[in-house]
Design a protein around this motif. Sequence first.
Motif, short mmCIF file in Angstrom:
data_model
loop_
_atom_site.label_atom_id
_atom_site.label_comp_id
_atom_site.label_asym_id
_atom_site.label_seq_id
_atom_site.Cartn_x
_atom_site.Cartn_y
_atom_site.Cartn_z
N LEU A 34 4.77 6.65 -16.77
CA LEU A 34 4.23 5.63 -17.95
C LEU A 34 5.34 4.56 -16.82
CD1 LEU A 34 3.92 6.26 -21.00
CD2 LEU A 34 2.29 6.02 -19.26
N ALA A 35 6.58 4.59 -16.67
CA ALA A 35 8.20 3.73 -16.19
C ALA A 35 7.23 3.58 -14.60
CB ALA A 35 9.30 4.15 -16.04
N VAL A 36 7.21 4.42 -14.17
CA VAL A 36 6.94 3.99 -12.60
C VAL A 36 5.53 3.42 -12.68
CG1 VAL A 36 5.83 5.04 -10.16
CG2 VAL A 36 7.38 5.87 -11.78
N LEU A 37 4.19 3.53 -13.78
CA LEU A 37 2.79 2.83 -13.12
C LEU A 37 3.46 1.36 -14.03
CD1 LEU A 37 0.70 5.33 -15.56
CD2 LEU A 37 1.11 4.54 -12.61
N GLY A 38 4.72 1.37 -15.14
CA GLY A 38 4.71 0.23 -15.09
C GLY A 38 5.25 -0.82 -14.16
N LYS A 39 6.02 -0.67 -13.39
CA LYS A 39 6.77 -1.39 -12.79
C LYS A 39 6.06 -1.20 -11.42
CE LYS A 39 11.13 0.85 -13.93
NZ LYS A 39 12.50 1.70 -13.52
N PHE A 93 0.85 -1.43 0.40
CA PHE A 93 0.32 0.29 -0.11
C PHE A 93 0.49 1.04 0.11
CE2 PHE A 93 -4.08 1.88 0.57
CZ PHE A 93 -3.70 3.33 1.46
N ALA A 94 1.79 1.63 0.44
CA ALA A 94 2.79 2.85 0.69
C ALA A 94 3.61 2.99 -0.42
CB ALA A 94 3.47 2.04 1.94
N SER A 95 3.70 1.37 -0.19
CA SER A 95 4.71 1.51 -2.05
C SER A 95 4.48 1.88 -3.50
CB SER A 95 5.44 0.03 -2.73
OG SER A 95 6.31 -0.06 -3.67
N MET A 96 2.47 1.35 -3.42
CA MET A 96 1.64 2.44 -4.26
C MET A 96 1.85 3.62 -4.06
SD MET A 96 -1.04 -0.49 -6.08
CE MET A 96 -0.14 -1.78 -6.81
N GLU A 97 1.43 4.04 -3.53
CA GLU A 97 1.20 5.32 -3.01
C GLU A 97 2.66 6.32 -2.91
OE1 GLU A 97 -1.56 6.37 0.03
OE2 GLU A 97 -2.88 4.56 -0.64
N GLY A 98 3.88 5.57 -2.34
CA GLY A 98 4.73 6.57 -2.75
C GLY A 98 4.88 6.60 -4.34
N ASP A 124 -4.90 -2.71 -7.61
CA ASP A 124 -4.13 -2.35 -8.90
C ASP A 124 -4.85 -1.21 -9.83
OD1 ASP A 124 -1.71 -2.87 -8.45
OD2 ASP A 124 -1.61 -4.83 -9.69
N LYS A 125 -5.95 -2.12 -10.26
CA LYS A 125 -7.14 -0.81 -11.04
C LYS A 125 -7.29 0.36 -10.06
CE LYS A 125 -9.47 -5.10 -12.11
NZ LYS A 125 -10.93 -5.55 -12.93
N ARG A 126 -7.56 0.43 -9.06
CA ARG A 126 -7.74 1.71 -8.63
C ARG A 126 -6.25 3.00 -8.64
NH1 ARG A 126 -7.99 4.06 -3.24
NH2 ARG A 126 -6.47 1.93 -2.53
N LEU A 127 -5.28 2.32 -8.29
CA LEU A 127 -4.26 3.59 -8.17
C LEU A 127 -3.46 3.31 -9.74
CD1 LEU A 127 -2.46 1.69 -4.78
CD2 LEU A 127 -3.55 3.78 -5.11
N LEU A 128 -3.63 2.71 -10.48
CA LEU A 128 -3.17 3.14 -11.48
C LEU A 128 -4.58 3.80 -12.60
CD1 LEU A 128 -2.69 -0.31 -12.81
CD2 LEU A 128 -0.77 0.87 -12.27
N ARG A 129 -5.68 4.19 -11.80
CA ARG A 129 -6.37 4.81 -12.73
C ARG A 129 -6.72 6.30 -11.86
NH1 ARG A 129 -11.69 5.46 -14.61
NH2 ARG A 129 -11.63 2.90 -15.41
N ILE A 173 4.67 10.87 -8.58
CA ILE A 173 4.39 11.53 -10.34
C ILE A 173 3.73 12.24 -10.27
CG2 ILE A 173 2.33 10.51 -12.11
CD1 ILE A 173 3.11 7.56 -11.75
N SER A 174 2.56 11.87 -9.64
CA SER A 174 2.08 13.58 -9.26
C SER A 174 3.18 14.80 -9.03
CB SER A 174 1.15 13.71 -7.81
OG SER A 174 0.91 15.38 -7.89
N ARG A 175 4.69 14.68 -8.71
CA ARG A 175 5.14 15.76 -8.47
C ARG A 175 6.29 15.66 -9.75
NH1 ARG A 175 3.12 13.92 -3.91
NH2 ARG A 175 3.50 15.70 -2.24
N LEU A 176 6.23 15.21 -10.69
CA LEU A 176 7.21 15.16 -11.85
C LEU A 176 6.08 16.04 -12.89
CD1 LEU A 176 7.59 11.28 -13.01
CD2 LEU A 176 9.50 12.93 -12.87
N PHE A 177 4.70 15.81 -12.38
CA PHE A 177 4.23 17.13 -13.92
C PHE A 177 4.23 18.40 -12.76
CE2 PHE A 177 2.69 13.69 -15.55
CZ PHE A 177 3.26 13.72 -16.08
#
Length: 630
Positions: free
Chosen positions: A475-480, A447-452, A595-600, A457-461
């Motif tokens: 995309l790399a972060v989401l893929g991994k 849980f913590a790893s995904m939200e991290g 996965d679906k929730r966080l990827l969305r 990603i948010s801060r990249l933009f």
Amino acid sequence: MTSRQGRDDLMDDMASGTMRLLYVDDEPRLLDLCRHHLERNGNFAVETASGLEEATAKALGNDYDAIVSDYNLGGADGLELLRNVRAAGLRTPFIVFTGRGDEEVAIRALNLGADSYIRKDKDAGLLYQELEEVLAREAGRYRAERLRSVELDLLKLLSAGEGLQAVLDSMVAIAERHDPSVVCTVMLYDEEGGVLRPASGRGLGRDYWALLSEGVPIGERHGSCGTAAHTLSLASAPDIRDSPLWEPFPQVVATLLASGLRSCWSKPILSSDGRLLGTVANYGRDTGLPTDANLSVLDWLVKVAAIVIERSSLEGWFATAYDRYKDMLSINDEAIVLLDGEGGAVYANPSAVSLLEDAAVEGDGLAQMLEEQHRGRLLLIVDALRKGDKADMEVIFRLPTGRAMPCKVHLRGDCIDGAEWKVNMVIEELAPRGQTVDEAWSGFGGFASMEGALGRISRLFSSDEGFDESVDKALAVLGKLSGADRTYLFLRSDDGEVMRNTHEWCAEGVESMMHLLQNERVDEIVWWMERLEQDGVIEIPDVSSMPPEAGREKSTLDMQGIKSLYVLPLEVNGELQGFIGFDDVESIGDWSVEDKRLLRIGADIIASTVALEKAETELRGLVREGGGRQ
């Protein structure tokens, strides 16, 4: 970062529809001729200088869209002015006038940082036509860069914890400073109450907002904002005294008139998927419709407001995730403490509080309970840990009762980016108490790893990286994160007829397919488009079991060796503008609910940035179009 004065000047230029230039020449006749020619259509506001010293003072003391200088300036030359401008760190477009046979001068100018040069040995009409074309190109590019800087400033305010209110107030202040005759307001949509609620716009005064304390209803003839929210389009009232939109609100109209306001125009703020977020309205002191330049500024404010509000929602989501994370720790039987980057405790769950005999552990309290040699080593390890790193050490805690308690602490760098903690510490009393440390970690580590990852990603933009680089990294972060073999972004062409694979990430050993997917005609992938538009997702656990009507799509997926996939639509202002896909080329199967929730959410972050990019592109065209009062 863009200065406040720079933002003011930029918005002034946008509002007036003009480009502000400095023209330098040592011949007064040519100064007057050039200024007369460029200002004749109202597209340029020209200031002049006749010598190097005067030109340098003006260039460094003002904010111009471009500088045009003749090479010959009496006892000096235009290249010296160019050196002074670039030495001061200014990126203002610089254009040099040269004569016939001055190719060497032109090369020197470009090497010193000039953006373009124009030879003067031609008919005056052709000369000034070429100058206008070069100015439109170079000054337009520069203005777009500065707009991007303003937008990043606003997003950085939000990321720095200023809050949505402060960012909206900054936007309103920028809009109002360029023209004191306009008062700008922002309202946010209260979905539960079904009304608009005031968010920013102190210029209207307390009396006005007091009348709207219960919110603004949404519907036809509910003022400019209520109508704009209802129709999802521009709602203008050239004269609020006799406008049908304002007829039901005589007391509000009276309050506006008492404040010297006579007209109002409003547009809805829409999310990347077309949901209503709120409205922006400008109140004018004169009657009449807004000019094209007024509307270009309003469009920019609306679109940037949408990005800021959506990003604020994501920031709020991360804050909520932090609370959920602590709630989860609170029911864990293991003693868990969250440490900041300096080893200070920011949270201890009930099990840790009990184990440490209700000691005050927050701040440096926990570290002070350690033996000195253990304390120093712990701080060194915490400082060195990076996300995903683990370390164990044995320590002795001195408890409030005076008892020395030998423990093993298990440290793990695993946090939501931007949160106040950096390291999780599981404290294991050396006398076993049942649940193992590995079992404790297995309950919440993912849980913590995904939200991290989503935080990154948010801060990249919100960083200064370009759009393409940020999308590639996201995309790399989401893929991994998801374990996908291939992640990709498709964007729709401007004419809407073709989908193109613009960005892609592939796991090691997985072949890239981007070069084969550049012209997917929308009218040939009907099943695919209908699923995105009607269902809002395409989830195919087994490509081999796709229905017959999806034959065209199945052949394309088979060609890529895809076994299963999960695809999310990318919507901008309610219109399908592309999609983000996740492929598995090794096995069939479903994606997990988490996965679906966080990827969305990750896809929504990318969608909001695509919306911002489109807003900038449209604005570059709009800001070049000035216009008079209609």
